[in-house]
Design an enzyme around this catalytic site. Structure first.
Site, PDB file in Angstrom:
ATOM      1  N   ASP A  17       1.827  39.053  -2.694  1.00  0.00           N
ATOM      2  CA  ASP A  17       2.201  40.187  -1.836  1.00  0.00           C
ATOM      3  C   ASP A  17       1.533  40.131  -0.467  1.00  0.00           C
ATOM      4  OD1 ASP A  17       3.598  41.310  -4.055  1.00  0.00           O
ATOM      5  OD2 ASP A  17       1.682  42.049  -4.801  1.00  0.00           O
ATOM      6  N   LYS A  20       4.422  36.850   2.467  1.00  0.00           N
ATOM      7  CA  LYS A  20       4.955  35.487   2.596  1.00  0.00           C
ATOM      8  C   LYS A  20       6.397  35.504   3.081  1.00  0.00           C
ATOM      9  CE  LYS A  20       4.202  34.398  -1.725  1.00  0.00           C
ATOM     10  NZ  LYS A  20       3.386  35.520  -2.177  1.00  0.00           N
ATOM     11  N   GLY A  44       8.885  38.867  -5.512  1.00  0.00           N
ATOM     12  CA  GLY A  44       9.610  39.873  -4.745  1.00  0.00           C
ATOM     13  C   GLY A  44       9.405  39.600  -3.273  1.00  0.00           C
ATOM     14  N   HIS A  45      10.410  39.017  -2.638  1.00  0.00           N
ATOM     15  CA  HIS A  45      10.309  38.738  -1.211  1.00  0.00           C
ATOM     16  C   HIS A  45      11.192  39.719  -0.454  1.00  0.00           C
ATOM     17  CE1 HIS A  45       9.167  34.278  -2.093  1.00  0.00           C
ATOM     18  NE2 HIS A  45       8.190  35.113  -2.290  1.00  0.00           N
ATOM     19  N   GLN A 225       4.163  34.543  -5.795  1.00  0.00           N
ATOM     20  CA  GLN A 225       2.866  35.010  -6.319  1.00  0.00           C
ATOM     21  C   GLN A 225       1.712  34.546  -5.425  1.00  0.00           C
ATOM     22  OE1 GLN A 225       4.943  33.248  -8.977  1.00  0.00           O
ATOM     23  NE2 GLN A 225       5.994  35.185  -9.037  1.00  0.00           N
ATOM     24  N   ARG A 308      -0.011  49.186  -5.050  1.00  0.00           N
ATOM     25  CA  ARG A 308      -0.959  48.071  -5.066  1.00  0.00           C
ATOM     26  C   ARG A 308      -2.378  48.592  -4.885  1.00  0.00           C
ATOM     27  NH1 ARG A 308       2.887  45.030  -0.973  1.00  0.00           N
ATOM     28  NH2 ARG A 308       4.499  44.416  -2.441  1.00  0.00           N
TER      29      ARG A 308
HETATM   30  P1  IMP Z   1       4.142  37.754 -14.803  1.00  0.00           P
HETATM   31  O1  IMP Z   1       4.265  36.721 -13.741  1.00  0.00           O
HETATM   32  O2  IMP Z   1       5.311  38.698 -14.850  1.00  0.00           O
HETATM   33  O3  IMP Z   1       3.843  37.156 -16.147  1.00  0.00           O
HETATM   34  O4  IMP Z   1       2.873  38.687 -14.446  1.00  0.00           O
HETATM   35  C1  IMP Z   1       1.541  38.187 -14.515  1.00  0.00           C
HETATM   36  C2  IMP Z   1       0.692  38.774 -13.396  1.00  0.00           C
HETATM   37  O5  IMP Z   1       1.160  38.272 -12.154  1.00  0.00           O
HETATM   38  C3  IMP Z   1       0.755  40.294 -13.291  1.00  0.00           C
HETATM   39  O6  IMP Z   1      -0.521  40.759 -12.872  1.00  0.00           O
HETATM   40  C4  IMP Z   1       1.779  40.531 -12.191  1.00  0.00           C
HETATM   41  O7  IMP Z   1       1.578  41.768 -11.543  1.00  0.00           O
HETATM   42  C5  IMP Z   1       1.462  39.372 -11.288  1.00  0.00           C
HETATM   43  N1  IMP Z   1       2.609  38.961 -10.463  1.00  0.00           N
HETATM   44  C6  IMP Z   1       3.689  38.258 -10.846  1.00  0.00           C
HETATM   45  N2  IMP Z   1       4.529  38.058  -9.815  1.00  0.00           N
HETATM   46  C7  IMP Z   1       3.944  38.625  -8.746  1.00  0.00           C
HETATM   47  C8  IMP Z   1       4.309  38.707  -7.365  1.00  0.00           C
HETATM   48  O8  IMP Z   1       5.338  38.198  -6.897  1.00  0.00           O
HETATM   49  N3  IMP Z   1       3.420  39.376  -6.572  1.00  0.00           N
HETATM   50  C9  IMP Z   1       2.258  39.894  -7.043  1.00  0.00           C
HETATM   51  N4  IMP Z   1       1.893  39.840  -8.305  1.00  0.00           N
HETATM   52  C10 IMP Z   1       2.716  39.200  -9.158  1.00  0.00           C
END
Ligand code: IMP
Length: 431
Positions: A17, A20, A44-45, A225, A308
């Site tokens: 977040d 990017k 999420g972009h 991520q 957040r």
């Molecule tokens: P998962 O990727 O859904 O398995 O989530 C694992 C961890 O990664 C959690 O803490 C999510 O909130 C975090 N996470 C996954 N994708 C994102 C992203 O695009 N931005 C921020 N955090 C993410």
């Protein structure tokens, strides 16, 4: 003699977040190809394009320009239903998406992966990860357990038999948790239609990417991520199940490490985190300021809308991130959000059990006990949203950036002072 291309990797500095989307959009417009190499629709972009805002989860950000090839690499896990839904929204807005390619080696994310993600989170109780519940962990688990179904099989005539065998095992798993099982015939028929829609996009993206590079293409690797969410380098177990840091580029796309030319780390001017897990510089002692920053910067998740968590700039984890990624430059986002804050803090080391440490502890309980040490710096009052160069920034803002560069040993090559495209100041051209 073949021309050499230029490849640029953009990854999230810490917990994702970082903004990017803005940088990948800016660089993407100059690219011939945009590649996702890890993760799935958990990303999420937010992309602002021609005055409209688009939320992309799995589609790469070069999709808006038909001349750019967009690739979902072999390191991605692809929920084909979610992909088609996202494409349908884009098509409604006039973007045909004929420029999207999916690796025949990418793993397919099925409905049972999503269901199992929810079940696993519930079973973990207080130790839950706070996942996006998109099925990412269970899909990568199957990949590593060699029980996954890859795109090449999904679109082939063998899919029916493979799916029957795998679903049998998955249904046993679902039944064990008292979750409704999935009827093979109904589900197969549904997925068969999905496979038909996906088939034209599936190809050998490894050759595609390498050929493009060898012929002089500009290739952007769009990170999802962030580094502290990396399965190997992140704050385990509060991580995602892939390698979003730059090491994941080669394994997730098939472009060898010697062909990676530039690695840009995206960092906010402060720190945020979504989901559970320790966060040493979280502003627990100043929740009003944290809320003010959250509101000013709209710090709510693009995928899950969760607020957040907000903290001071953590140069310890960012230094670690610089080591892990090998950043050649940084892009500092949301600098304008800090305007008007009297005193700013930068964490330069932690204290743990009376010792000074300069890297996050591997053991999560130790990391949770790390006490941040701060350098305090004077803030600035001026509105910086209209500046066009580093020199126009107030001196205290320049000092803030310089201090971070000094600790990290990596130059801030881009900084951002507002959501619009023209509010991105480029100090050194990337391509
Ligand atoms: P998962 O990727 O859904 O398995 O989530 C694992 C961890 O990664 C959690 O803490 C999510 O909130 C975090 N996470 C996954 N994708 C994102 C992203 O695009 N931005 C921020 N955090 C993410």
């Amino acid at each position: 003699m073949k021309k050499k291309g230029k490849s640029v990797v953009v990854t999230g500095g810490v917990w994702g977040d970082e903004g990017k989307g803005k940088i990948t959009n800016y660089l993407g417009e100059q690219s011939d190809m945009v590649v996702r190499f890890s993760g799935g629709d958990n990303a999420g972009h937010t992309i602002v394009f021609n005055g409209n805002t688009y939320k992309l989860h799995i589609v790469p950000s070069g999709i808006f320009k038909p001349s750019i090839k967009n690739v979902l690499g072999n390191g991605c896990v692809v929920n084909p239903k979610a992909l088609l839904e996202e494409m349908a929204v884009l098509k409604e807005s006039g973007f045909e998406c004929n420029n999207l390619y999916i690796s025949d080696r990418a793993n397919v994310l099925f409905d049972y992966h999503r269901t199992l993600d929810g079940i696993q989170e519930d079973r973990l109780g207080a130790r839950k990860i706070g996942t996006t519940k998109k099925g990412i962990g269970p899909c990568y688990t199957d990949k590593v357990a060699r029980m996954g179904i890859r795109m090449c099989d999904f679109i082939s005539k063998d899919f029916k038999e493979i799916y029957r065998d795998v679903l049998k095992i998955k249904n046993e798993e679902l039944a064990r948790y008292n979750s409704p099982t999935i009827d093979f015939e109904t589900s197969y028929q549904e997925y068969q239609k999905v496979a038909d829609a996906i088939r034209p996009m599936v190809c050998d993206t490894i050759s595609m990417i390498n050929d493009a590079y060898d012929n002089g293409a500009k290739i952007l690797f769009e990170g999802a991520q962030g580094t502290l969410l990396d399965i190997d380098f992140g704050t385990y177990p509060f991580v995602t199940s892939s390698n979003p840091s730059s090491g994941g580029v080669s394994t997730g796309s098939g472009l060898g490490p010697t062909k990676i030319d530039e690695i840009i780390g995206v960092t906010k001017a402060y720190t945020t985190r979504v989901g559970e897990g320790p966060f040493p510089t979280e502003m627990n002692d100043n929740v009003e300021l944290a809320q003010e920053i959250r509101d000013r910067a709209n710090e709510y998740g693009a995928t899950t809308k969760r607020p957040r968590r907000i903290g001071w700039y953590d140069a310890v984890i960012m230094k670690y991130s610089c080591n892990v990624n090998g950043f050649t430059g940084l892009s500092m986002m949301l600098l304008d959000v800090l305007s008007g804050i009297k005193k700013l803090k930068i964490c330069d080391y932690y204290e743990l059990d009376g010792k000074i440490i300069y890297a996050p502890s591997a053991k999560i309980d130790d990391f949770a006990r790390c006490k941040p040490h701060y350098i305090e710096m004077d803030g600035w009052d001026e509105d910086i949203t209209g500046v066009h160069s580093f020199d126009e920034l107030p001196i205290n803002c320049q000092r803030y950036i310089n201090k971070i560069e000094e600790i990290l040993g990596v130059p801030v090559v881009i900084f951002s002072v507002g959501p619009d495209k023209y509010q991105t100041i480029v100090r050194r051209e990337i391509y």
